[in-house]
Scaffold this motif. Structure first.
Motif, PDB file in Angstrom:
ATOM      1  N   PHE A 665       0.800  -1.301  -0.285  1.00 35.81           N
ATOM      2  CA  PHE A 665      -0.018   0.010   0.001  1.00 35.81           C
ATOM      3  C   PHE A 665       0.934   1.177   0.074  1.00 35.81           C
ATOM      4  O   PHE A 665       1.735   1.490   1.130  1.00 35.81           O
ATOM      5  N   ASP A 666       0.903   2.015  -1.075  1.00 38.17           N
ATOM      6  CA  ASP A 666       1.748   3.157  -1.403  1.00 38.17           C
ATOM      7  C   ASP A 666       0.856   4.433  -1.135  1.00 38.17           C
ATOM      8  O   ASP A 666       0.187   4.388  -2.482  1.00 38.17           O
ATOM      9  N   PHE A 667       0.709   5.283  -0.298  1.00 41.11           N
ATOM     10  CA  PHE A 667       0.085   6.480  -0.341  1.00 41.11           C
ATOM     11  C   PHE A 667       0.672   7.549   0.463  1.00 41.11           C
ATOM     12  O   PHE A 667       1.422   7.337   1.124  1.00 41.11           O
ATOM     13  N   ASP A 668      -0.150   8.730   0.308  1.00 48.75           N
ATOM     14  CA  ASP A 668       0.404   9.830   1.043  1.00 48.75           C
ATOM     15  C   ASP A 668      -0.326   9.970   2.416  1.00 48.75           C
ATOM     16  O   ASP A 668       0.545  10.234   3.403  1.00 48.75           O
ATOM     17  N   ASP A 690       3.163   2.205   3.172  1.00 51.02           N
ATOM     18  CA  ASP A 690       4.201   3.404   3.076  1.00 51.02           C
ATOM     19  C   ASP A 690       3.093   4.664   2.878  1.00 51.02           C
ATOM     20  O   ASP A 690       2.869   5.101   1.715  1.00 51.02           O
ATOM     21  N   GLY A 691       2.906   5.323   3.993  1.00 48.86           N
ATOM     22  CA  GLY A 691       2.069   6.337   4.106  1.00 48.86           C
ATOM     23  C   GLY A 691       1.851   7.050   5.562  1.00 48.86           C
ATOM     24  O   GLY A 691       2.288   6.204   6.320  1.00 48.86           O
ATOM     25  N   THR A 692       1.139   8.092   5.635  1.00 49.80           N
ATOM     26  CA  THR A 692       1.043   8.673   6.984  1.00 49.80           C
ATOM     27  C   THR A 692      -0.482   8.429   7.351  1.00 49.80           C
ATOM     28  O   THR A 692      -1.327   8.471   6.433  1.00 49.80           O
ATOM     29  N   ASN A 693      -0.750   8.519   8.759  1.00 46.85           N
ATOM     30  CA  ASN A 693      -2.183   8.366   9.168  1.00 46.85           C
ATOM     31  C   ASN A 693      -2.544   9.325  10.020  1.00 46.85           C
ATOM     32  O   ASN A 693      -1.692   9.930  11.045  1.00 46.85           O
ATOM     33  N   PHE A 712       0.171  -0.984   9.924  1.00 49.84           N
ATOM     34  CA  PHE A 712       0.003   0.552   9.770  1.00 49.84           C
ATOM     35  C   PHE A 712      -1.044   0.662  10.897  1.00 49.84           C
ATOM     36  O   PHE A 712      -2.081  -0.067  11.078  1.00 49.84           O
ATOM     37  N   PRO A 713      -1.083   1.771  11.594  1.00 51.81           N
ATOM     38  CA  PRO A 713       0.208   2.831  11.494  1.00 51.81           C
ATOM     39  C   PRO A 713       1.293   2.291  12.343  1.00 51.81           C
ATOM     40  O   PRO A 713       1.256   1.337  13.088  1.00 51.81           O
TER      41      PRO A 713
END
Length: 713
Positions: A665-668, A690-693, A712-713
């Motif tokens: 999972f690749d997201f901002d 790969d992202g922020t929550n 995640f997170p």
């Protein structure tokens, strides 16, 4: 024609009688027919007058088996078992057991009892009876008794047969579609066994004693069969045949026989029939005690009983068995009909001026070439030959006519032009501007209540099928568009049913449905140079379609506010599915082995659920923002990330990323309004997540991702 041929047969019989009279008046009573015809065959070889041989008195005639191949309208194999029951030289009672097998289906068996008596070594009289049972190619069973009598000499044959099938033998067979009082009807038929008789006269024409003691015999005769149905025609006509027989072949055994035959007969029901036969007879038992060959008259005691080869059956109309014909699939009534074909002068004009419910263009007279379009009239049914219909009451199926090919010779005009409330079906169309179109001289026409189905269009200069708007009552089904210069199917707006069509190898899109508000399902697009399916806007249903090996994407939508469900997209040059925006439902679709993304869209404001993207050349699911529901999707084995997006502001639940080359999972960002839960990342080539929550995230699991971040997170 039948009477003329029967007269010829009777004249031939009379000629044989004259020859017989001449033979009886000959000053050389011991000479053969061959001698009287000056065939230069030595007299001692022509007639065998051997003394009685007591050594074979107790066993003068041996049992034998014969195998005969017969080639006529269908190949047959006959088997014949000859079994003497009581015999001396002058008397023979034997059983004759036969079997027959047909290559086209069906079989027959005959069991007979035959008695022959030789009078003073000069002639033979015989009588016989058979029980016959036939299993026809229509899987009906018939029973029959056959009775016959014969008179044989070394030179002549006279025989008569009578055939008595079981009373009222009728069985249902396939129906036929026929025109009755101007209307197309389904005629129910029955297969009937015919009672009848036949007779023939035969004559020895030639002997070849130096060639395995061979002989050539000719026969002429006639037959008559009938049945008690008022709709049945009698079967009657002449029959001629010839046989070349060779005896006691050294490479077989004494009493063996090889027979080559040819037969011709003609009647008004079955037309001309020609057959050829090859038969081999092999006796049972050793040759040790048989020190001489049978005489010619003794051989005649073992001749095969000649009778019709099978129970005569024929399909005949059932009295009162007509039903209204309706289409086999769509159930519309065919009604009154005009039948046209390649011999029709100015066929487009004939269609335009027809006043019947249906116009049928039949292919029985060959291909049809058109320099002007066929213009279907409002409410007209234009149907191709090979039409599949059924009885309105019984539902029994039948076919009318032969499949037809239409060739458009002008690339600036369509081959068939449609109209409202029309039906077009059953055509193979080649060339023209379009195969079937509403592109009229005044512009592209919108259509009301049309049914266009089971047509094939190939090689049109532009699109194979080209229409304006199709209303909700219109159906486009079971058609095929192949190798056309534009799109396979080009529709401005579809509100109707578009089902089970195929587009193959067209120069642009397989299906170009600019606006779909109806039902598009179970269609297939293969190897087209553009998109498999294109729709500027889908607000209807796009279900269970398939798109393979197209040059661009399998499915391309600018905006979806309807349902896209259960579709398959594979091996296409670009993406499996492309959307500018989703406001509807994208559910249970498959994308695999495509050159780019499995699924590619800008934003999701609707539902994306239960889809599978695997082994694609780039990201499995690629989109900008999720504002709706994105759940239970699977991305596996793709060459990029499993899921690649910017922001989740909606619900992103229970998705799986497995064994992808990039991150699972690749997201901002998972935004404050977003929920990111119960997702799983396993075995991906980069990060699991790969992202922020900044929102709600829970129970996101993973394992064996190369760069870690398994949760995640």
């Amino acid at each position: 024609m039948q009477n003329w041929k029967l007269q010829v047969s009777l004249q031939a019989v009379a000629l044989l009688g004259v020859l017989a009279s001449l033979h009886a008046q000959s000053p050389h009573p011991q000479s053969s027919t061959a001698e009287s015809l000056d065939l230069a065959v030595p007299a001692p070889l022509l007639r065998e007058t051997r003394p009685f041989d007591p050594e074979i008195q107790s066993d003068p005639y041996r049992a034998y088996a014969a195998f005969t191949g017969r080639g006529d309208d269908q190949s047959r194999l006959h088997t014949d078992l000859f079994v003497p029951l009581i015999s001396d030289r002058q008397n023979l009672l034997f059983s004759d057991i036969r079997g027959q097998f047909l290559s086209g289906g069906g079989a027959e068996g005959n069991v007979g009892l035959v008695y022959r008596h030789m009078v003073a070594s000069d002639y033979i009289v015989g009588v016989y009876g058979f029980y016959d049972v036939k299993r026809s190619a229509n899987e009906n069973t018939f029973h029959q008794a056959t009775l016959g009598a014969e008179f044989l000499t070394e030179i002549w044959d006279f025989r008569w047969n009578g055939y008595l099938p079981e009373g009222g033998s009728t069985q249902a067979v396939g129906a036929t579609a026929v025109i009755s009082n101007g209307n197309l009807v389904v005629q129910n038929n029955e297969e009937r066994a015919y009672a009848g008789t036949d007779a023939e006269v035969g004559l020895l024409l030639w002997r070849f004693p130096q060639y395995f003691d061979s002989e050539l015999r000719g026969f002429v005769g006639a037959y008559h069969f009938d049945t008690n149905s008022p709709t049945a025609e009698s079967i009657q006509g002449p029959r001629v045949r010839a046989e070349l027989r060779s005896f006691d072949l050294p490479f077989l055994s004494l009493d063996s026989r090889v027979t080559l035959g040819v037969q011709y007969q003609h009647d008004g029901v079955r037309d001309s029939q020609t057959s050829a036969t090859v038969g081999v007879r092999m006796p049972f038992g050793p040759d040790r005690r048989r020190h001489r060959r049978m005489s010619r008259i003794e051989r005649r005691m073992t001749d095969v009983v000649v009778r019709d080869v099978d129970v005569v059956t024929q399909s005949t109309p059932t009295p009162g068995g007509q039903e209204v014909a309706v289409h086999a699939i769509y159930d519309f009534e065919i009604g009154s009909v005009t039948v046209l074909d390649a011999s029709t002068p100015d066929l487009p004009d004939a269609v335009a001026n027809a006043t019947t419910d249906s116009v049928i263009i039949d292919g029985g007279r060959g291909n049809i070439y058109l320099s002007q379009p066929i213009e279907v009239q409002d409410g007209q049914q234009l149907l191709g030959g090979g039409l599949q219909v059924k009885g309105a009451d019984s539902g029994i199926h039948a076919t009318f006519g032969s499949s037809v090919n239409l060739y458009g010779t002008d690339d600036t005009q369509a081959v068939i032009l449609t109209a409202d409330n029309s039906v077009i079906s059953g055509f193979n169309i080649f060339g023209g501007l379009h195969g079937i179109s509403s592109d009229l001289p005044g512009g592209l026409d919108d259509l009301v209540d049309v049914l266009i189905f089971s047509n094939n269009v190939t090689g049109a200069a532009e699109s194979g099928f080209r229409f304006g708007a199709l209303d909700a009552d219109s159906i486009i089904a079971h058609n095929r568009a192949t190798e056309n210069g534009g799109h396979g199917f080009d529709i401005e707006q579809n509100e109707g049913l578009f089902v089970q069509n195929n587009a193959l190898g067209n120069a642009e899109n397989g299906f170009d449905l600019f606006d779909n508000d109806g039902e598009v399902s179970l269609n297939r697009s293969l190897r087209n140079e553009g998109f498999g399916f294109f729709a500027d806007d889908n607000s209807g249903n796009f279900d269970e379609n398939e798109s393979y090996e197209n040059g661009l994407s399998g499915f391309d939508f600018l905006d979806n506010s309807g349902s896209i469900a259960g579709n398959l997209s594979a091996d296409n040059g670009l993406q499996g599915y492309t959307f500018a925006r989703n406001n509807g439902v994208i559910e249970d679709n498959l994308a695999f082995d495509n050159g780019g993304f499995g699924f590619d869209f800008a934003d999701n404001d609707g539902t994306v659920q239960g889809n599978l993207a695997f082994d694609n050349g780039d990201v499995g699911f690629d989109f900008a923002d999720n504002l709706g529901l994105f759940q239970e999707n699977i991305a596996t084995g793709n060459d990029g990330a499993g899921f690649d997006f910017i922001v989740n502001s909606g619900q992103f639940l229970a998705n799986e990323a497995i064994d992808n080359s990039g991150s699972g999972f690749d997201f901002d960002e998972n935004a404050a309004s977003g929920t990111f839960s119960n997702n799983d990342a396993v075995g991906n080539g980069e990060f699991g997540y790969d992202g922020t929550n900044n929102g709600t995230a829970s129970n996101n699991t993973g394992s064996d991702n190369e760069d870690g971040n398994d949760t995640f997170p």
